[in-house]
Design a protein around this motif. Structure first.
Motif, mmCIF file in Angstrom:
data_model
loop_
_atom_site.group_PDB
_atom_site.id
_atom_site.type_symbol
_atom_site.label_atom_id
_atom_site.label_comp_id
_atom_site.label_asym_id
_atom_site.label_seq_id
_atom_site.Cartn_x
_atom_site.Cartn_y
_atom_site.Cartn_z
ATOM 1 N N ASP A 60 7.919 -4.516 9.900
ATOM 2 C CA ASP A 60 7.831 -5.454 8.776
ATOM 3 C C ASP A 60 8.870 -5.141 7.703
ATOM 4 O OD1 ASP A 60 5.718 -7.203 9.524
ATOM 5 O OD2 ASP A 60 4.280 -5.604 9.150
ATOM 6 N N ALA A 61 8.872 -3.893 7.240
ATOM 7 C CA ALA A 61 9.704 -3.532 6.085
ATOM 8 C C ALA A 61 11.193 -3.513 6.427
ATOM 9 C CB ALA A 61 9.276 -2.173 5.537
ATOM 10 N N ALA B 262 8.342 -4.912 -3.460
ATOM 11 C CA ALA B 262 7.410 -3.800 -3.245
ATOM 12 C C ALA B 262 7.035 -3.667 -1.774
ATOM 13 C CB ALA B 262 6.156 -4.012 -4.082
ATOM 14 N N HIS B 263 6.903 -2.428 -1.342
ATOM 15 C CA HIS B 263 6.324 -2.115 -0.036
ATOM 16 C C HIS B 263 5.068 -1.299 -0.322
ATOM 17 C CE1 HIS B 263 5.855 -0.970 4.130
ATOM 18 N NE2 HIS B 263 5.764 0.293 3.758
ATOM 19 N N ASN B 264 3.907 -1.924 -0.146
ATOM 20 C CA ASN B 264 2.657 -1.347 -0.631
ATOM 21 C C ASN B 264 2.787 -1.072 -2.140
ATOM 22 O OD1 ASN B 264 1.464 -1.498 1.918
ATOM 23 N ND2 ASN B 264 2.254 0.502 2.514
ATOM 24 N N GLU B 265 2.541 0.161 -2.585
ATOM 25 C CA GLU B 265 2.670 0.474 -4.020
ATOM 26 C C GLU B 265 4.097 0.865 -4.398
ATOM 27 O OE1 GLU B 265 0.666 2.224 -1.953
ATOM 28 O OE2 GLU B 265 -1.411 2.263 -2.714
ATOM 29 N N HIS B 266 4.990 0.913 -3.437
ATOM 30 C CA HIS B 266 6.301 1.520 -3.656
ATOM 31 C C HIS B 266 7.429 0.487 -3.707
ATOM 32 C CE1 HIS B 266 3.915 4.951 -2.400
ATOM 33 N NE2 HIS B 266 3.702 4.352 -1.240
ATOM 34 N N ALA C 176 6.175 5.284 -5.475
ATOM 35 C CA ALA C 176 5.322 5.053 -6.645
ATOM 36 C C ALA C 176 5.183 6.334 -7.467
ATOM 37 C CB ALA C 176 3.956 4.551 -6.202
ATOM 38 N N SER C 177 5.025 7.464 -6.776
ATOM 39 C CA SER C 177 4.878 8.736 -7.488
ATOM 40 C C SER C 177 6.194 9.230 -8.067
ATOM 41 C CB SER C 177 4.289 9.802 -6.561
ATOM 42 O OG SER C 177 5.164 10.082 -5.484
ATOM 43 N N GLY C 178 7.277 8.479 -7.862
ATOM 44 C CA GLY C 178 8.533 8.818 -8.516
ATOM 45 C C GLY C 178 8.455 8.701 -10.026
ATOM 46 N N LEU C 179 7.443 7.998 -10.536
ATOM 47 C CA LEU C 179 7.275 7.905 -11.989
ATOM 48 C C LEU C 179 6.920 9.258 -12.603
ATOM 49 C CD1 LEU C 179 4.003 7.929 -12.997
ATOM 50 C CD2 LEU C 179 4.026 5.775 -11.759
ATOM 51 N N LEU C 180 6.542 10.223 -11.750
ATOM 52 C CA LEU C 180 6.240 11.571 -12.247
ATOM 53 C C LEU C 180 7.507 12.379 -12.512
ATOM 54 C CD1 LEU C 180 3.263 12.423 -9.853
ATOM 55 C CD2 LEU C 180 3.172 11.480 -12.166
ATOM 56 N N THR C 181 8.637 11.936 -11.987
ATOM 57 C CA THR C 181 9.895 12.651 -12.216
ATOM 58 C C THR C 181 10.255 12.701 -13.702
ATOM 59 O OG1 THR C 181 10.701 12.128 -10.002
ATOM 60 C CG2 THR C 181 12.350 12.753 -11.640
ATOM 61 N N PRO C 182 10.296 11.562 -14.423
ATOM 62 C CA PRO C 182 10.586 11.666 -15.852
ATOM 63 C C PRO C 182 9.558 12.492 -16.618
ATOM 64 C CG PRO C 182 9.926 9.419 -15.255
ATOM 65 C CD PRO C 182 10.188 10.155 -13.991
ATOM 66 N N LEU C 183 8.300 12.491 -16.180
ATOM 67 C CA LEU C 183 7.283 13.296 -16.854
ATOM 68 C C LEU C 183 7.525 14.791 -16.639
ATOM 69 C CD1 LEU C 183 4.036 11.236 -16.092
ATOM 70 C CD2 LEU C 183 5.506 11.161 -18.120
ATOM 71 N N THR D 296 3.573 -1.527 -14.024
ATOM 72 C CA THR D 296 4.181 -2.553 -13.164
ATOM 73 C C THR D 296 4.064 -2.201 -11.687
ATOM 74 O OG1 THR D 296 6.368 -1.493 -13.399
ATOM 75 C CG2 THR D 296 5.823 -3.273 -14.932
ATOM 76 N N MET D 297 3.388 -1.109 -11.392
ATOM 77 C CA MET D 297 3.201 -0.697 -9.996
ATOM 78 C C MET D 297 2.338 -1.716 -9.262
ATOM 79 S SD MET D 297 1.206 2.669 -8.540
ATOM 80 C CE MET D 297 1.977 3.725 -9.775
ATOM 81 N N PRO D 298 2.768 -2.165 -8.091
ATOM 82 C CA PRO D 298 1.939 -3.114 -7.330
ATOM 83 C C PRO D 298 0.613 -2.472 -6.938
ATOM 84 C CG PRO D 298 4.179 -3.017 -6.467
ATOM 85 C CD PRO D 298 4.051 -1.892 -7.426
ATOM 86 N N ARG D 299 -0.454 -3.238 -7.027
ATOM 87 C CA ARG D 299 -1.778 -2.763 -6.627
ATOM 88 C C ARG D 299 -2.119 -3.332 -5.254
ATOM 89 N NH1 ARG D 299 -0.232 -0.372 -11.197
ATOM 90 N NH2 ARG D 299 -1.923 0.717 -12.243
ATOM 91 N N VAL D 300 -2.519 -2.465 -4.344
ATOM 92 C CA VAL D 300 -2.869 -2.883 -2.983
ATOM 93 C C VAL D 300 -4.376 -2.736 -2.826
ATOM 94 C CG1 VAL D 300 -2.487 -2.514 -0.517
ATOM 95 C CG2 VAL D 300 -0.617 -2.106 -2.147
#
Length: 421
Positions: free
Chosen positions: A15-16, A38-42, A162-169, A206-210
């Motif tokens: 699919d992707a 988006a692919h799932n949450e990512h 999706a967990s890439g948002l933890l990089t700036p943190l 803005t993360m997609p919710r599955v």
């Protein structure tokens, strides 16, 4: 990878990669914004770019080609880690054990899902982008270019997983630690941290919710905590929650470091950032994938490697604490127990993972044979199979994909030998 991977794409790739990327690309219908869908949450921008690049380079769709390219990115993180340590530290004594932890963790088959399937490059990318960001924050924070590179790496991490948002943190954690020890924070650093925090918050909202993934979330606090402790105990195996003590030496040294507020080195700052990033990943995984999670999927092992290296560093740093003979003996005993546990678990996991790899290859070869038979005969019964006998969960949809003449021109199905019955 050469021994166990097969050329046939698997699961999400149909699919992707094919329907969402390569088919529109071949037909001239791919739009720039499609790279960010988006692919799932990512949002998997780097993976899509790499898929297009390998297809452009070879003119065919071949999972093994993609997996070979993944090796470059998978090796880059431990290489960058070791290069940074060698550049700033004198590697002697127990520090060689840290190098061994990094090399073995990056080369043994713990995350076999990622190196068997070319589509799984997101985990390699996010590790590399995060480590590079933390190195710049710890070692080059005062350079004029560092702000722009950190912002770029943080943004591309967000567009990787999706967990890439933890990089700036995690980068913020390094800057806060530096400000805490130096008792000073500049306006430029404060502004950068505000921007990084805004990026992480924006990415979260803005993360997609599955909806189908909600059933994977931890449903009780005890379920969340037990999953978190098991993840903290990696690479130890077992369901006993005491394995979470693997993090205690690192947490103790960091707490002591913060309490005494002594000047710390750049490597300590880097390792603190790695520890913070992995801790946040563990919390996210424990919540997002914590329901009935007894065994962690192999793909997630990749995001735990930076934290394991950081814990190893702080265990070695513990041995530099001077104190009474009894305290010194206890510290050295903790260090010995930690590294024995890590390397014993590495060996134990490797034996089991190689066994799983053999089983996986047998399944993939069966899938390859069934798809090859369908393409030769167009007989639906050849792919109307249960379980993992075909490389896609829906036989009807797989039939529709395989009937595409454009796909048949570019799909590579290798000459792998079918396993004996």
């Amino acid at each position: 990878m050469e021994r166990f991977a097969v050329s046939l794409p698997f699961w999400d790739q149909w699919d992707a990669e094919w329907l969402g990327l390569l088919k529109p690309w071949i037909e001239g219908k791919l739009q720039f914004q499609d790279l960010f869908i988006a692919h799932n949450e990512h949002r998997i921008l780097p993976t899509r770019i790499m898929t297009l690049f390998t297809f452009w380079l070879t003119g065919s769709w071949n999972n093994i080609v993609e997996a070979r390219f993944n090796i470059l990115f998978g090796a880059s993180t431990p290489l960058l880690f070791i290069w940074t340590l060698a550049r700033t530290e004198k590697i002697t004594g127990l520090k060689w054990l840290i190098i061994a932890v990094i090399i073995a963790g990056g080369s043994l088959p713990f995350s076999w899902e990622n190196f068997l399937i070319g589509f799984q490059s997101q985990f390699y990318f996010v590790n590399l982008f995060t480590l590079a960001s933390l190195i710049i924050a710890a070692h080059f924070h005062n350079r004029s270019w560092s702000v722009w590179v950190i912002l770029f790496l943080s943004l591309i991490s967000i567009l990787t997983l999706a967990s890439g948002l933890l990089t700036p943190l995690a980068v913020i954690a390094v800057y806060l630690a530096r400000a805490y020890f130096q008792r000073l924070i500049s306006a430029k650093t404060a502004l950068l941290m505000i921007i990084l925090f805004a990026m992480a918050v924006s990415a979260y909202f803005t993360m997609p919710r599955v909806e189908g993934h909600y059933i994977l979330h931890a449903t009780t606090f005890s379920e969340f905590i037990s999953t978190m402790l098991r993840l903290m105990g990696w690479p130890l195996r077992g369901r006993k929650l005491f394995i979470g003590v693997m993090w205690l030496p690192g947490l103790f040294f960091v707490s002591r470091m913060l309490f005494l507020r002594k000047q710390i080195g750049k490597t300590d700052l880097l390792m603190f950032g790695c520890l913070a990033w992995t801790a946040m990943q563990i919390v996210a995984l424990a919540y997002g994938r914590g329901h009935d999670s007894i065994h962690m999927p192999p793909r997630y092992a990749e995001v735990l490697l930076l934290g394991l290296a950081a814990n190893s560093w702080f265990v070695v740093r513990l041995t530099s604490i001077k104190g009474k003979p009894m305290v010194t003996k206890a510290v050295w005993g903790v260090a010995a127990a930690f590294f024995i546990a890590v390397f014993f678990s590495y060996i134990q996991r490797s034996v089991l993972d190689f066994r799983v790899l053999k089983e996986e290859r047998a399944r993939r070869l069966t899938q390859t044979e069934n798809v090859r038979n369908y393409l030769a005969t167009k007989d639906f019964s050849t792919i109307n199979k249960p379980g993992f006998q075909i490389p896609y969960p829906d036989p009807k949809r797989l039939q529709m994909i395989l009937n595409d003449s454009t796909l048949q021109e570019v799909l590579v199905i290798g000459n792998e030998v079918t396993p004996k019955k």
